[in-house]
Design a protein around this motif. Structure first.
Motif, short mmCIF file in Angstrom:
data_model
loop_
_atom_site.label_atom_id
_atom_site.label_comp_id
_atom_site.label_asym_id
_atom_site.label_seq_id
_atom_site.Cartn_x
_atom_site.Cartn_y
_atom_site.Cartn_z
N UNK A 20 -11.79 3.51 1.67
CA UNK A 20 -11.14 2.62 2.64
C UNK A 20 -10.09 3.40 3.43
N UNK A 21 -9.96 3.18 4.74
CA UNK A 21 -8.89 3.85 5.49
C UNK A 21 -7.56 3.70 4.76
N UNK A 22 -6.81 4.78 4.70
CA UNK A 22 -5.70 4.90 3.75
C UNK A 22 -4.67 3.77 3.86
N UNK A 23 -4.22 3.48 5.07
CA UNK A 23 -3.17 2.46 5.19
C UNK A 23 -3.70 1.09 4.80
N UNK A 24 -4.95 0.80 5.11
CA UNK A 24 -5.55 -0.47 4.70
C UNK A 24 -5.69 -0.50 3.18
N UNK A 25 -6.06 0.62 2.57
CA UNK A 25 -6.19 0.70 1.12
C UNK A 25 -4.85 0.43 0.44
N UNK A 26 -3.79 1.04 0.97
CA UNK A 26 -2.46 0.82 0.40
C UNK A 26 -2.06 -0.65 0.54
N UNK A 27 -2.35 -1.24 1.68
CA UNK A 27 -2.02 -2.66 1.90
C UNK A 27 -2.74 -3.55 0.90
N UNK A 28 -4.04 -3.31 0.72
CA UNK A 28 -4.81 -4.12 -0.24
C UNK A 28 -4.27 -3.97 -1.65
N UNK A 29 -3.99 -2.73 -2.03
CA UNK A 29 -3.47 -2.48 -3.38
C UNK A 29 -2.10 -3.11 -3.57
N UNK A 30 -1.24 -3.00 -2.55
CA UNK A 30 0.09 -3.58 -2.63
C UNK A 30 0.02 -5.09 -2.76
N UNK A 31 -0.91 -5.71 -2.07
CA UNK A 31 -1.07 -7.16 -2.15
C UNK A 31 -1.50 -7.60 -3.54
N UNK A 32 -2.46 -6.88 -4.12
CA UNK A 32 -2.92 -7.21 -5.47
C UNK A 32 -1.81 -6.94 -6.49
N UNK A 33 -1.08 -5.86 -6.28
CA UNK A 33 0.02 -5.53 -7.19
C UNK A 33 1.02 -6.68 -7.27
N UNK A 262 0.01 1.06 -13.84
CA UNK A 262 -0.50 2.33 -13.33
C UNK A 262 0.68 3.30 -13.33
N UNK A 263 0.56 4.36 -14.09
CA UNK A 263 1.70 5.25 -14.34
C UNK A 263 1.58 6.54 -13.53
N UNK A 264 2.57 6.80 -12.71
CA UNK A 264 2.69 8.07 -12.00
C UNK A 264 3.29 9.05 -13.01
N UNK A 277 7.53 7.06 -3.07
CA UNK A 277 7.60 5.70 -2.53
C UNK A 277 6.23 5.21 -2.11
N UNK A 278 5.41 6.08 -1.53
CA UNK A 278 4.04 5.72 -1.18
C UNK A 278 3.23 5.35 -2.42
N UNK A 279 3.45 6.10 -3.49
CA UNK A 279 2.75 5.80 -4.75
C UNK A 279 3.16 4.44 -5.29
N UNK A 280 4.44 4.11 -5.20
CA UNK A 280 4.90 2.79 -5.65
C UNK A 280 4.32 1.70 -4.76
N UNK A 281 4.27 1.95 -3.47
CA UNK A 281 3.69 0.97 -2.55
C UNK A 281 2.23 0.73 -2.89
#
Length: 337
Positions: A20-33, A262-264, A277-281
């Motif tokens: 998935x395009x990266x920013x969209x992927x981050x948005x989807x993951x952040x929403x589920x998180x 999910x552990x960094x 911060x991107x990883x947390x997002x």
């Protein structure tokens, strides 16, 4: 609408999420998180090497293997009092989970295991979550750890089943899954993830996530480690993993396993605050911190408590308190395929 939890993921589906395009992927993951977790809370963990070096395994990335000439010198099992003191200091710094790692191939029923059980009891009595990573273990040993109060057991898959024998030859992928099965016969939670930067392909990353996401239940904890290139090991010259690959893995893991932490984990020391911060997002909600800038051995750097506290304050994040001991779970179907 709440996203459901699935255990029947297909590799093609996981590949599509990863791509998935990266920013969209981050948005989807952040929403589920945010549906399953408090996005303002980060669990801070401390990893203690209770028995360092001299391991007979040949894991190509590891400074503690006796097969490679690294800076790590073998050390005997730490005294219980030493481990308890380290854990007490960590608790005072806001750490809520202490992980004890021993460079063993497997747990043996001897006086050293008895000492580890005492360590688990005493650190658990402080009100901390205790995780152990001691190598392979039997169901009986898992039950003894449970009786001592163990909260979690770490046993990483490292990579895909197909690539695994390229990295490790002294045990099999089935051995890994069998140990996870043994832990699942108890009330101890499972911590299992992998390492980026071993020379694996995207297919291997997808394959590892496929195995983890189809375990029933999912591992309660999924560490995403970044290879620390250790001089003297076969992987000492591997290139650094791009931050974008790290973010993609974290986000994909968050979407596949919504309730898991999910552990960094290893390798975070080379990431900037912006990259973290991107990883947390993207859904990471746990880090390892230290008072001596070391994670497990002298070859694995780790940010210190002060630097992490500064970063969390900057981002408006708080340290998460320990969780309550999980309730007894019904015996799931076997994870081994």
């Amino acid at each position: 609408m709440m996203v459901g939890i699935r255990y029947d993921w297909q590799k093609a589906e996981i590949q599509a999420i990863y791509d998935t395009p990266l920013l969209e992927l981050i948005y989807q993951a952040a929403s589920i998180h945010r549906q399953y977790h408090d996005s303002t809370k980060i669990q801070v963990c401390k990893l203690i090497s209770i028995k360092t070096g001299g391991c007979p395994e040949d894991c190509s990335y590891c400074a503690q293997s006796s097969r490679y000439k690294t800076e790590v010198k073998p050390q005997a099992l730490l005294e219980k009092e030493t481990v308890v003191s380290i854990a007490q200091t960590a608790k005072q710094q806001g750490v809520s989970r202490v992980c004890m790692g021993a460079a063993w191939r497997e747990v043996r029923d001897n006086s050293q295991f008895e000492t580890v059980l005492e360590m688990v009891r005493e650190v658990t009595d402080m009100g901390l979550e205790v995780c152990c990573t001691l190598g392979m273990l039997t169901t009986d040993q898992a039950k003894r750890l449970e009786d001592a109060g163990l909260y979690a057991y770490n046993h990483n898959l490292d990579t895909s089943q197909e690539y695994y024998s390229t990295i490790i030859t002294t045990r099999t992928y089935s051995d890994r899954l069998h140990t996870i099965d043994n832990v699942r016969q108890t009330n101890v939670t499972v911590c299992s993830g992998g390492i980026l930067g071993l020379g694996e392909t995207v297919d291997d990353r997808v394959g590892m996530l496929h195995t983890l996401a189809n375990l029933h239940p999912h591992p309660e904890s999924v560490p995403i480690n970044i290879l620390s290139q250790v001089p003297g090991t076969p992987l000492e010259n591997q290139p650094d993993v791009p931050i974008w690959d790290v973010v993609r893995m974290i986000a994909t893991a968050r979407i596949l396993m919504p309730t898991s932490d999910v552990r960094l984990s290893a390798g975070r020391a080379r990431l900037s605050q912006v990259e973290q911060a991107l990883c947390f997002m993207a859904g990471a909600n746990s880090i390892f911190s230290s008072d001596d800038k070391k994670m497990l051995t002298v070859t694995t750097p780790c940010p210190d408590y002060d630097a992490d506290r500064e970063m969390l304050n900057l981002l408006g994040l708080e340290m998460r308190p320990p969780s309550q001991r999980p309730q007894k779970v019904a015996s799931p179907t076997s994870t081994t395929r």
